[in-house]
Design a protein around this motif. Structure first.
Motif, PDB file in Angstrom:
ATOM      1  N   ASP A 144      17.474  23.691  17.336  1.00 14.38           N
ATOM      2  CA  ASP A 144      18.321  23.623  15.281  1.00 14.38           C
ATOM      3  C   ASP A 144      18.657  22.829  14.773  1.00 14.38           C
ATOM      4  O   ASP A 144      19.457  23.307  13.579  1.00 14.38           O
ATOM      5  CB  ASP A 144      19.349  24.778  15.657  1.00 14.38           C
ATOM      6  CG  ASP A 144      20.431  24.554  16.634  1.00 14.38           C
ATOM      7  OD1 ASP A 144      20.586  23.625  17.557  1.00 14.38           O
ATOM      8  OD2 ASP A 144      21.219  25.473  16.360  1.00 14.38           O
ATOM      9  N   PHE A 145      18.659  21.626  14.606  1.00 12.79           N
ATOM     10  CA  PHE A 145      18.941  20.985  14.239  1.00 12.79           C
ATOM     11  C   PHE A 145      19.001  20.769  12.279  1.00 12.79           C
ATOM     12  O   PHE A 145      17.751  21.106  11.918  1.00 12.79           O
ATOM     13  CB  PHE A 145      18.874  19.038  14.935  1.00 12.79           C
ATOM     14  CG  PHE A 145      19.593  18.252  13.971  1.00 12.79           C
ATOM     15  CD1 PHE A 145      20.678  17.766  14.169  1.00 12.79           C
ATOM     16  CD2 PHE A 145      18.197  17.825  12.758  1.00 12.79           C
ATOM     17  CE1 PHE A 145      21.040  16.655  13.594  1.00 12.79           C
ATOM     18  CE2 PHE A 145      19.091  16.581  12.004  1.00 12.79           C
ATOM     19  CZ  PHE A 145      19.513  15.936  12.440  1.00 12.79           C
ATOM     20  N   ALA A 146      19.858  20.461  11.719  1.00 14.08           N
ATOM     21  CA  ALA A 146      19.882  20.958  10.378  1.00 14.08           C
ATOM     22  C   ALA A 146      20.760  19.428   9.906  1.00 14.08           C
ATOM     23  O   ALA A 146      21.975  19.220  10.180  1.00 14.08           O
ATOM     24  CB  ALA A 146      19.749  21.230  10.135  1.00 14.08           C
ATOM     25  N   PHE A 147      20.308  18.954   8.426  1.00 14.18           N
ATOM     26  CA  PHE A 147      21.325  18.461   7.218  1.00 14.18           C
ATOM     27  C   PHE A 147      22.493  18.813   7.171  1.00 14.18           C
ATOM     28  O   PHE A 147      21.479  20.017   6.681  1.00 14.18           O
ATOM     29  CB  PHE A 147      20.883  16.634   7.394  1.00 14.18           C
ATOM     30  CG  PHE A 147      20.071  15.945   8.026  1.00 14.18           C
ATOM     31  CD1 PHE A 147      20.603  15.379   8.469  1.00 14.18           C
ATOM     32  CD2 PHE A 147      18.844  16.487   8.075  1.00 14.18           C
ATOM     33  CE1 PHE A 147      19.864  14.209   9.352  1.00 14.18           C
ATOM     34  CE2 PHE A 147      17.785  15.555   8.809  1.00 14.18           C
ATOM     35  CZ  PHE A 147      18.080  13.894   9.290  1.00 14.18           C
ATOM     36  N   GLU A 148      23.725  18.535   7.002  1.00 16.60           N
ATOM     37  CA  GLU A 148      24.596  19.214   5.720  1.00 16.60           C
ATOM     38  C   GLU A 148      23.531  18.621   4.601  1.00 16.60           C
ATOM     39  O   GLU A 148      23.759  17.660   3.910  1.00 16.60           O
ATOM     40  CB  GLU A 148      25.775  18.681   6.140  1.00 16.60           C
ATOM     41  CG  GLU A 148      26.212  19.663   5.313  1.00 16.60           C
ATOM     42  CD  GLU A 148      26.809  20.765   5.352  1.00 16.60           C
ATOM     43  OE1 GLU A 148      27.469  21.499   4.347  1.00 16.60           O
ATOM     44  OE2 GLU A 148      26.974  21.289   6.533  1.00 16.60           O
ATOM     45  N   PRO A 149      23.348  19.044   3.880  1.00 18.74           N
ATOM     46  CA  PRO A 149      22.715  19.627   2.597  1.00 18.74           C
ATOM     47  C   PRO A 149      23.375  18.317   1.113  1.00 18.74           C
ATOM     48  O   PRO A 149      25.004  19.481   1.055  1.00 18.74           O
ATOM     49  CB  PRO A 149      22.016  20.592   2.058  1.00 18.74           C
ATOM     50  CG  PRO A 149      23.060  21.744   2.618  1.00 18.74           C
ATOM     51  CD  PRO A 149      23.468  21.161   4.308  1.00 18.74           C
ATOM     52  N   MET A 150      23.337  17.614   0.235  1.00 14.02           N
ATOM     53  CA  MET A 150      23.644  17.825  -0.681  1.00 14.02           C
ATOM     54  C   MET A 150      24.650  16.708  -0.770  1.00 14.02           C
ATOM     55  O   MET A 150      25.382  16.411  -1.591  1.00 14.02           O
ATOM     56  CB  MET A 150      23.684  18.744  -1.932  1.00 14.02           C
ATOM     57  CG  MET A 150      22.765  18.994  -2.022  1.00 14.02           C
ATOM     58  SD  MET A 150      21.664  18.585  -2.674  1.00 14.02           S
ATOM     59  CE  MET A 150      21.893  17.273  -4.043  1.00 14.02           C
ATOM     60  N   ARG A 151      25.443  16.236   0.646  1.00 14.10           N
ATOM     61  CA  ARG A 151      25.997  15.086   1.160  1.00 14.10           C
ATOM     62  C   ARG A 151      26.071  13.254   1.405  1.00 14.10           C
ATOM     63  O   ARG A 151      24.987  13.160   1.391  1.00 14.10           O
ATOM     64  CB  ARG A 151      27.072  15.655   2.593  1.00 14.10           C
ATOM     65  CG  ARG A 151      27.476  16.865   2.290  1.00 14.10           C
ATOM     66  CD  ARG A 151      29.017  17.397   2.038  1.00 14.10           C
ATOM     67  NE  ARG A 151      29.966  16.482   2.751  1.00 14.10           N
ATOM     68  CZ  ARG A 151      30.097  16.773   4.142  1.00 14.10           C
ATOM     69  NH1 ARG A 151      30.205  17.986   4.608  1.00 14.10           N
ATOM     70  NH2 ARG A 151      30.781  16.489   5.235  1.00 14.10           N
ATOM     71  N   ARG A 152      26.173  12.643   0.573  1.00  8.92           N
ATOM     72  CA  ARG A 152      26.157  11.192   0.566  1.00  8.92           C
ATOM     73  C   ARG A 152      26.727  10.678   2.090  1.00  8.92           C
ATOM     74  O   ARG A 152      27.563  10.928   1.967  1.00  8.92           O
ATOM     75  CB  ARG A 152      26.289  11.032  -0.646  1.00  8.92           C
ATOM     76  CG  ARG A 152      28.216  10.908  -0.796  1.00  8.92           C
ATOM     77  CD  ARG A 152      28.242   9.870  -1.736  1.00  8.92           C
ATOM     78  NE  ARG A 152      28.178   8.793  -1.600  1.00  8.92           N
ATOM     79  CZ  ARG A 152      27.931   7.688  -2.986  1.00  8.92           C
ATOM     80  NH1 ARG A 152      29.260   8.498  -3.851  1.00  8.92           N
ATOM     81  NH2 ARG A 152      27.609   6.218  -2.906  1.00  8.92           N
ATOM     82  N   PRO A 153      26.067   9.743   2.243  1.00  8.24           N
ATOM     83  CA  PRO A 153      25.909   8.766   3.538  1.00  8.24           C
ATOM     84  C   PRO A 153      26.817   7.963   3.052  1.00  8.24           C
ATOM     85  O   PRO A 153      27.772   7.838   2.074  1.00  8.24           O
ATOM     86  CB  PRO A 153      25.014   8.113   3.664  1.00  8.24           C
ATOM     87  CG  PRO A 153      24.502   7.793   2.340  1.00  8.24           C
ATOM     88  CD  PRO A 153      24.623   9.061   1.571  1.00  8.24           C
ATOM     89  N   SER A 154      27.775   7.745   4.565  1.00  8.84           N
ATOM     90  CA  SER A 154      29.279   6.892   4.214  1.00  8.84           C
ATOM     91  C   SER A 154      28.256   5.307   3.792  1.00  8.84           C
ATOM     92  O   SER A 154      26.724   5.802   4.141  1.00  8.84           O
ATOM     93  CB  SER A 154      29.869   6.583   5.968  1.00  8.84           C
ATOM     94  OG  SER A 154      28.562   6.413   6.619  1.00  8.84           O
ATOM     95  N   ALA A 155      29.301   4.045   3.699  1.00  8.02           N
ATOM     96  CA  ALA A 155      29.073   3.533   3.609  1.00  8.02           C
ATOM     97  C   ALA A 155      27.645   2.310   4.447  1.00  8.02           C
ATOM     98  O   ALA A 155      27.425   2.415   4.460  1.00  8.02           O
ATOM     99  CB  ALA A 155      29.776   2.148   2.979  1.00  8.02           C
TER     100      ALA A 155
END
Length: 322
Positions: A144-155
């Motif tokens: 059930d893995f998924a990404f948090e949408p529309m969140r920019r990555p850290s540096a």
């Protein structure tokens, strides 16, 4: 519309598509196939519209670039792929779950997955990486893995992602030179692993806290703090302060809404983080002890026992499964 021939060498399973044109209806028909445009509304921004698309992919990975020089509004939805997008030019606003996000030039984000969102593109040019969701989940080891949408990555995440894009894109896009199946899989896995490392993952706790009152908001702040600082030496006082609660208030709120103590919560988040690191680690470069220490577990034996009770296997088994 011009379609370029497929020039991949025999035995190479990648597909190659390149199309361009000035007909808006043809563009909408083409893009709707991949992005499920619903009730698109187009306004011309110049005397003659222009669109183009180029993409190279297989069943796991696709690298694409697209341009659509119009003002486009539509609902969209992608259900079977995680899509990483970054804007080259133009402007774009995406609205998901009641919040609007403006894409920033050169900043990659993961688009909403298995959920409808609204888009407003204006003379947009995009780079996109499509990753098969089932493949990414097999790399992570979570169904059930998924990404948090529309969140920019850290540096650091940005550097990780850009490093993989630079290292492998030209090889993947060069369809005149064949790739073996193992090479294709290695490149797809490199992109998947980079995305997992670079982009925030969907937090299961977001759906666990229902309600919109002041107490719910404070509890969400507490959970957000724990997820962001789980590797640090934090405890109940720090979590409570971040949420604007007293330690006793935090304990009561957690018990009332999640049936957890602050210690339960912190341990659970750390275990999840340790498991994520173990299942995607290189076993020749990583040890269980290193991962345990990184997540604040000082006693390896207790960590292994707690891990096994939670996940049904020892940490070493998760590491070997990679």
């Amino acid at each position: 519309m011009v379609a370029m021939p497929d020039t991949r060498p025999p035995g190479d399973t990648r597909y190659f598509r390149r199309l361009m044109g000035t007909d808006v209806d043809q563009a909408l028909a083409f893009f709707t196939g991949d992005y499920d445009f619903r009730t698109p509304r187009v306004r011309r921004t110049r005397p003659q519209a222009h669109w183009d698309f180029a993409g190279v992919g297989d069943e796991r990975l696709s690298l694409r670039s697209s341009r659509f020089l119009v003002d486009l509004r539509s609902d969209s939805r992608v259900d079977d792929e995680f899509v990483v997008a970054w804007m080259r030019s133009g402007s774009s606003t995406l609205t998901h779950d009641g919040t609007s996000y403006d894409l920033e030039p050169g900043v990659p984000v993961v688009l909403p997955f298995a959920a409808a969102y609204e888009l407003h593109h204006r003379d947009i040019a995009l780079n996109l990486v499509h990753l098969d969701a089932a493949f990414v989940r097999s790399v992570v080891g979570e169904d059930d893995f998924a990404f948090e949408p529309m969140r920019r990555p850290s540096a650091e995440g940005m550097r990780t992602w850009q490093s993989v894009v630079r290292a492998y894109s030209s090889t993947w896009l060069d369809v005149d030179h064949g790739l073996t199946e193992s090479s294709q899989r290695d490149i797809a896995e490199a992109f998947a692993s980079a995305a997992i490392a670079a982009f925030p993952q969907r937090d299961r706790w977001r759906s666990a806290v229902t309600g919109s009152g002041p107490e719910h908001e404070r509890l969400r702040r507490a959970l957000e703090y724990v997820h962001e600082h789980a590797r640090d030496a934090i405890g109940t006082p720090e979590i409570a302060a971040a949420a604007g609660l007293s330690p006793r208030g935090l304990q009561q709120s957690l018990r009332r809404h999640l049936d957890q103590t602050p210690g339960d919560l912190l341990r659970s988040v750390r275990l999840d983080g340790a498991r994520a690191d173990l299942v995607r680690a290189d076993r020749d470069e990583t040890s269980v002890a290193d991962v345990a220490r990184a997540w604040g577990f000082g006693h390896l034996g207790r960590f292994s026992a707690t891990y096994r009770a939670r996940f049904g296997e020892l940490p070493s088994e998760s590491l070997r499964s990679r």
